[in-house]
Design an enzyme around this catalytic site. Sequence first.
Site, PDB file in Angstrom:
ATOM      1  N   ASN A  98     -30.052 -57.093  68.241  1.00 15.06           N
ATOM      2  CA  ASN A  98     -30.389 -57.724  69.765  1.00 15.06           C
ATOM      3  C   ASN A  98     -28.872 -58.450  70.140  1.00 15.06           C
ATOM      4  OD1 ASN A  98     -32.743 -56.666  69.873  1.00 15.06           O
ATOM      5  ND2 ASN A  98     -33.672 -58.397  69.969  1.00 15.06           N
TER       6      ASN A  98
ATOM      7  N   ARG B  76     -39.700 -49.209  72.965  1.00 10.30           N
ATOM      8  CA  ARG B  76     -40.050 -50.139  72.164  1.00 10.30           C
ATOM      9  C   ARG B  76     -40.902 -51.288  72.746  1.00 10.30           C
ATOM     10  NH1 ARG B  76     -36.557 -55.366  70.636  1.00 10.30           N
ATOM     11  NH2 ARG B  76     -37.823 -56.052  69.100  1.00 10.30           N
TER      12      ARG B  76
ATOM     13  N   TYR C 149     -26.853 -60.078  73.378  1.00  9.97           N
ATOM     14  CA  TYR C 149     -26.794 -60.327  74.834  1.00  9.97           C
ATOM     15  C   TYR C 149     -25.306 -61.197  75.094  1.00  9.97           C
ATOM     16  CZ  TYR C 149     -31.432 -59.693  75.352  1.00  9.97           C
ATOM     17  OH  TYR C 149     -32.754 -59.053  75.339  1.00  9.97           O
TER      18      TYR C 149
ATOM     19  N   HIS D  69     -43.531 -59.955  67.809  1.00  9.35           N
ATOM     20  CA  HIS D  69     -42.698 -60.532  68.604  1.00  9.35           C
ATOM     21  C   HIS D  69     -43.201 -61.923  69.419  1.00  9.35           C
ATOM     22  CE1 HIS D  69     -39.215 -59.125  71.492  1.00  9.35           C
ATOM     23  NE2 HIS D  69     -39.331 -60.392  71.762  1.00  9.35           N
TER      24      HIS D  69
ATOM     25  N   GLU E 181     -36.237 -61.052  66.040  1.00  4.85           N
ATOM     26  CA  GLU E 181     -35.206 -62.138  65.970  1.00  4.85           C
ATOM     27  C   GLU E 181     -35.709 -63.363  65.530  1.00  4.85           C
ATOM     28  OE1 GLU E 181     -34.194 -63.162  70.259  1.00  4.85           O
ATOM     29  OE2 GLU E 181     -33.151 -61.302  70.508  1.00  4.85           O
TER      30      GLU E 181
ATOM     31  N   GLU F 168     -32.072 -54.364  71.650  1.00  3.54           N
ATOM     32  CA  GLU F 168     -32.150 -55.132  72.897  1.00  3.54           C
ATOM     33  C   GLU F 168     -30.494 -55.517  73.370  1.00  3.54           C
ATOM     34  OE1 GLU F 168     -34.353 -58.850  73.392  1.00  3.54           O
ATOM     35  OE2 GLU F 168     -36.085 -57.959  72.210  1.00  3.54           O
TER      36      GLU F 168
HETATM   37  C1  BGC Z   1     -36.075 -61.743  73.169  1.00  3.41           C
HETATM   38  C2  BGC Z   1     -36.691 -61.374  74.261  1.00  3.41           C
HETATM   39  C3  BGC Z   1     -36.225 -62.077  75.544  1.00  3.41           C
HETATM   40  C4  BGC Z   1     -34.855 -61.801  75.862  1.00  3.41           C
HETATM   41  C5  BGC Z   1     -34.099 -62.538  76.882  1.00  3.41           C
HETATM   42  C6  BGC Z   1     -34.397 -62.127  73.387  1.00  3.41           C
HETATM   43  O1  BGC Z   1     -34.340 -62.999  72.824  1.00  3.41           O
HETATM   44  O2  BGC Z   1     -36.323 -60.869  72.078  1.00  3.41           O
HETATM   45  O3  BGC Z   1     -38.228 -61.429  74.089  1.00  3.41           O
HETATM   46  O4  BGC Z   1     -36.630 -61.896  76.667  1.00  3.41           O
HETATM   47  O5  BGC Z   1     -33.977 -62.243  74.643  1.00  3.41           O
HETATM   48  O6  BGC Z   1     -33.792 -63.677  76.733  1.00  3.41           O
END
Ligand code: BGC
Length: 473
Positions: free
Chosen positions: A318, A90, A320, A134, A179, A377
């Site tokens: 996405n 991607r 995290y 992006h 995002e 992501e």
């Molecule tokens: C974004 C990326 C960023 C990643 C890590 C995401 O919010 O899409 O561009 O590098 O988080 O922080």
Amino acid sequence: MATVICRKIIMFVQDKFLWGVASAAYQVEGGYQADGKGRSNWDAYTNDYQVTKAFIDKQHTGNVAINFYERSQYLRDMALMKQLGVNAYRFSITWSRILPNGTGEVNSQGMAYYNQLIDDLLANDIEPVITNFHWDLPYKLQERGGWSHSDSVHWYVEYTNVLFTNYGDRVKKFITFNEPFIYLFFIELLAHNAIAKKANPYAISNETYGKQAEAVHHLLLASAIATQNYYQLNLGGVIGITLSFTPTIPLDANNIKDVQAATVFDGLHNRWFLDAIYKGKYPDDIVKLHQKYNPAFQVSAKDMQLIAAHKPDFIGVNFYAPAYIKADASAPYGAEWFSTNPDEVKMFNGPVRPEHLYQLLVWIKNEYGNPTIYITENGAGFGAADEQLNGNIVKDPLRTDYIKRHIDSALQAKRDGVDLRGYFLWSFCDNFEWLFGYDKRFGIVYVDFDSQQRTPKQSFYAYQQIINESPGE
Ligand code: BGC
């Protein structure tokens, strides 16, 4: 060559689980003035305004980044991707390479770069998955107000038509946006605070949030119209949108104010987009807040019908980390967002909580009618603490553990009925982490930013093993 590529495209259209890696143009390409490229917002932010200085006290730019614009470099990276075993990559397109002024004249050299990249990926059995946008906007459009301008919808539609008609014969998965929330309510606002040299670059007012509601609405309209156009072109692929998800946890579950603030943040960040797409309606609680601080924010029923009528084929998730939320009148909409908690392993984007990925995927399935999902992501930036570089060995035990546990969670959700079709790790190589420059490393391949030397990390081999062991997932 043409028949080989055709055969490969047919192979990709068939359903198979995608194991991939993800990146974004400004974070990796460099070549910021190459071959007729126009200036972007980020070229200006980093060179003219030195925005990273406000956050890391150093001026970093994406002028060279990890040099992915150079074919000899990306071919070496692709060879590493093959070694890793991924079947998809991607990446995003730099709008100002295609249309240097944002609209109007097309730059044939910019077009050629991505044509070659797509062909090279296909020749390596790696499916190209394109993110149209992006976060790097042609500067000419930024000067006209960017996404706050209602014409932004038309600018984006013109740009994406160029992408669909030129690349859609070989690219079978497009993503309209990456995002919208983090882009419009976080990164852009902080960048503008840094440009304005605000004493606290993190401070954001309620009125600023209210104003951004208009921009985010334009963006969703643009996504829907581009989706409609993509189908009219009958190119035989699919199109989705990538959203960031940050499940919320009240800092003190027994404090009603924290619980209410967590609901607000959840509405802004998580429910806003999915409600619009799948329920044809923005969440009432958040509309009220936006209107309180920006009475001009009004949404027509016609717009909402349009957004709901042209649904994406898939949602790019996405994820995290979750966020701890505390009620705080000085934070926008009274919800202060903590990305860490003292009792958690610290990571740049928040605490490590893989069970929240499972819960999130199941929540989307149950609340929004089980849409097709790709995790577009997921990854970890632990900073220097986790990068033990010793000759040709880079140990990153925290990232390695993070990846394994998050993939386990995702695959468990799939077994429990979530329509999960793929997983893209963020990121293949260390790269330019926006406001934080090169100080935050997210790659499974270590990059020496001076020599451009790549060294696979321990996490690279862990991901390789996962891919090898789950071929049928
Ligand atoms: C974004 C990326 C960023 C990643 C890590 C995401 O919010 O899409 O561009 O590098 O988080 O922080």
